[in-house]
Scaffold this active site. Sequence first.
Site, PDB file in Angstrom:
ATOM      1  N   HIS A 114       1.079  -1.250   0.126  1.00  0.00           N
ATOM      2  CA  HIS A 114       0.003   0.055  -0.369  1.00  0.00           C
ATOM      3  C   HIS A 114       1.140   1.302  -0.114  1.00  0.00           C
ATOM      4  O   HIS A 114       2.047   1.172   0.692  1.00  0.00           O
ATOM      5  CB  HIS A 114      -0.775  -0.588   1.184  1.00  0.00           C
ATOM      6  CG  HIS A 114      -1.817   0.928   2.021  1.00  0.00           C
ATOM      7  ND1 HIS A 114      -1.707   2.595   1.765  1.00  0.00           N
ATOM      8  CD2 HIS A 114      -3.195   1.322   1.443  1.00  0.00           C
ATOM      9  CE1 HIS A 114      -2.625   2.551   1.623  1.00  0.00           C
ATOM     10  NE2 HIS A 114      -3.141   2.040   1.651  1.00  0.00           N
ATOM     11  N   ASP A 191       3.459  -4.496   8.704  1.00  0.00           N
ATOM     12  CA  ASP A 191       1.897  -3.454   7.824  1.00  0.00           C
ATOM     13  C   ASP A 191       0.252  -4.316   8.290  1.00  0.00           C
ATOM     14  O   ASP A 191       0.945  -5.244   7.103  1.00  0.00           O
ATOM     15  CB  ASP A 191       2.254  -2.734   6.458  1.00  0.00           C
ATOM     16  CG  ASP A 191       0.825  -2.191   6.124  1.00  0.00           C
ATOM     17  OD1 ASP A 191      -0.037  -1.846   7.197  1.00  0.00           O
ATOM     18  OD2 ASP A 191       0.347  -1.049   5.782  1.00  0.00           O
ATOM     19  N   GLN A 194      -4.265  -5.007   7.276  1.00  0.00           N
ATOM     20  CA  GLN A 194      -5.115  -6.045   6.645  1.00  0.00           C
ATOM     21  C   GLN A 194      -5.454  -7.007   7.770  1.00  0.00           C
ATOM     22  O   GLN A 194      -5.744  -7.796   7.491  1.00  0.00           O
ATOM     23  CB  GLN A 194      -5.034  -6.102   5.448  1.00  0.00           C
ATOM     24  CG  GLN A 194      -5.204  -5.135   4.298  1.00  0.00           C
ATOM     25  CD  GLN A 194      -6.745  -4.256   4.789  1.00  0.00           C
ATOM     26  OE1 GLN A 194      -7.474  -5.233   4.939  1.00  0.00           O
ATOM     27  NE2 GLN A 194      -6.968  -2.799   3.733  1.00  0.00           N
ATOM     28  N   LYS A 217     -10.001  -0.072  10.777  1.00  0.00           N
ATOM     29  CA  LYS A 217     -10.212  -1.721  10.131  1.00  0.00           C
ATOM     30  C   LYS A 217     -11.045  -3.065  10.610  1.00  0.00           C
ATOM     31  O   LYS A 217     -10.949  -4.688  10.851  1.00  0.00           O
ATOM     32  CB  LYS A 217      -8.780  -2.128   9.020  1.00  0.00           C
ATOM     33  CG  LYS A 217      -8.371  -0.767   8.387  1.00  0.00           C
ATOM     34  CD  LYS A 217      -7.804  -1.580   7.030  1.00  0.00           C
ATOM     35  CE  LYS A 217      -6.957  -0.286   6.220  1.00  0.00           C
ATOM     36  NZ  LYS A 217      -7.940   0.292   5.358  1.00  0.00           N
ATOM     37  N   CYS A 355      -5.082   2.377  -3.502  1.00  0.00           N
ATOM     38  CA  CYS A 355      -3.777   2.799  -3.075  1.00  0.00           C
ATOM     39  C   CYS A 355      -2.455   1.747  -3.647  1.00  0.00           C
ATOM     40  O   CYS A 355      -1.645   2.096  -2.384  1.00  0.00           O
ATOM     41  CB  CYS A 355      -3.928   3.339  -1.454  1.00  0.00           C
ATOM     42  SG  CYS A 355      -4.852   4.234  -1.424  1.00  0.00           S
TER      43      CYS A 355
HETATM   44  N1  C6P Z   1      -5.864   0.401   3.225  1.00  0.00           N
HETATM   45  C1  C6P Z   1      -8.043   0.212   1.494  1.00  0.00           C
HETATM   46  O1  C6P Z   1      -9.421   0.921   1.064  1.00  0.00           O
HETATM   47  P1  C6P Z   1      -4.488   4.048   7.059  1.00  0.00           P
HETATM   48  O2  C6P Z   1      -5.140   4.266   6.151  1.00  0.00           O
HETATM   49  O3  C6P Z   1      -3.974   4.884   8.004  1.00  0.00           O
HETATM   50  O4  C6P Z   1      -5.989   3.414   7.887  1.00  0.00           O
HETATM   51  O5  C6P Z   1      -4.186   2.275   6.140  1.00  0.00           O
HETATM   52  C2  C6P Z   1      -2.904   2.905   5.619  1.00  0.00           C
HETATM   53  C3  C6P Z   1      -3.292   1.006   4.968  1.00  0.00           C
HETATM   54  C4  C6P Z   1      -2.152   0.720   5.198  1.00  0.00           C
HETATM   55  N2  C6P Z   1      -1.505  -0.737   5.199  1.00  0.00           N
HETATM   56  C5  C6P Z   1      -2.329  -1.302   4.501  1.00  0.00           C
HETATM   57  C6  C6P Z   1      -2.145  -2.388   3.887  1.00  0.00           C
HETATM   58  C7  C6P Z   1      -4.050  -0.785   4.040  1.00  0.00           C
HETATM   59  O6  C6P Z   1      -4.664  -1.205   3.727  1.00  0.00           O
HETATM   60  C8  C6P Z   1      -4.046   0.521   4.516  1.00  0.00           C
HETATM   61  C9  C6P Z   1      -5.864   1.149   4.344  1.00  0.00           C
HETATM   62  C10 C6P Z   1      -8.023   0.632   2.553  1.00  0.00           C
HETATM   63  O7  C6P Z   1      -7.469  -0.969   0.949  1.00  0.00           O
HETATM   64  C11 C6P Z   1      -8.048   1.947   2.072  1.00  0.00           C
HETATM   65  S1  C6P Z   1      -6.581   2.997   1.615  1.00  0.00           S
END
Ligand code: C6P
Length: 402
Positions: A114, A191, A194, A217, A355
Amino acid sequence: MEFPALHQKVNDAPLVYFDHAATAQKPRKVIDAMTRYYEFDNANVHRGVHHLSQRATRAYEEARMKTVRFIGAEDPSEVIFTSGTTASINLVAQSWGSAHLQAGDEVLVTGLEHHANLVPWQMICTRTGAHLKIVPVNDLGEVSTESVAQMLHSKTRIFAFSWISNALGTINPAHEWVRLAHEKGITTLIDAAQVVAHQPIDVHNLGVDFLCFSAHKMMGPTGVGVLYGKKSILETLEPVVGGGDMIDEVTYEKSTWADLPYRLEAGTPNIAGVIGLSAAIDFLESIGWSNIERRESELLQYALLKLGSIPQIRFIGQPNNRAGVISFVVDGVHPYDLGTLLDEQGIALRTGHHCAQPLMHHFGISGTCRVSLALYNTLEEIDQLEKALIRALRLMGKVQAQ
Ligand code: C6P
């Protein structure tokens, strides 16, 4: 009404929510916990002797202790509350990166990342002269452990990788990758954005140095997340944000820092958010990991079967080890158009690059439609998705009318 937002109609059809990976729906208990804080306990933390402030502080610090236990950390100083995964990774990239990276060093990430686990590393590499290296993705949407092992070498300073890909659902062998990196003395960051709602995390067992996730999430609120770090490493980090609550002593000339975790939590934190995170942990634990994993695996197998039976659908990524995320395209149809026709039938899924633009380029596409599943989905909803997809394809002339 455990998930109030799910009980509504969208475009005259019952809402079917398949966008859990973007943000999960919130259970009543999470919403109530946050409302209760605002209605009865609203006060700033760590600052007041008055009753409400003490109550708010107690709830905030109890949430930290719960998070420590939830991820198998050892000490409250290892859990830093941030605004989310993005903020957590940026904190490590800026603070750890400034201290440990210099020209010629390498930062290793995978081709699945991401943007949140790519752009912060690009930024710190530009500043320090370090090089960003990418472990390649194969056509199944997997990253091989052999490639990881080859690319971890004497110049690598940190290996930062997503445990589960948000765009394809690929589950990476996190334990093995951390072990490989540590054998070579390389720092690791996971990270886990997910992962956190779908399987248990035990940072002690993983041995990882840093791990990041977002509350939203895992059925908690937006605007709050966690940076886990091993105490011995966090203690060496310089704060990148200065202000209230993170200091020990301040004069007009200079300041000294508070102990962990406060040193890395400048300013008034997202108190209601942290309380919501705590309620989300309670919610997930009340269901139990074995129930969550069994349910999501059943939904995933059924969705793969149903979507796989529509000849026009081409899966993007077919990883052997996959979480409840399915990305697909229909050749000649823009994902956005398909998403709009599904929305008209009450079905919410994400369309676009998720993203993960470089990953989309790898597959030669601009984006996909992405179904992401959660324990509140049902087999009937997957049947509805199948029907809605066929209807949409018919409207676009991709299926002959019968
Ligand atoms: N993915 C998706 O629709 P934030 O925005 O900081 O809470 O998370 C960012 C982020 C980082 N790593 C991974 C693997 C992610 O999936 C995400 C967020 C969402 O897939 C929104 S773009």
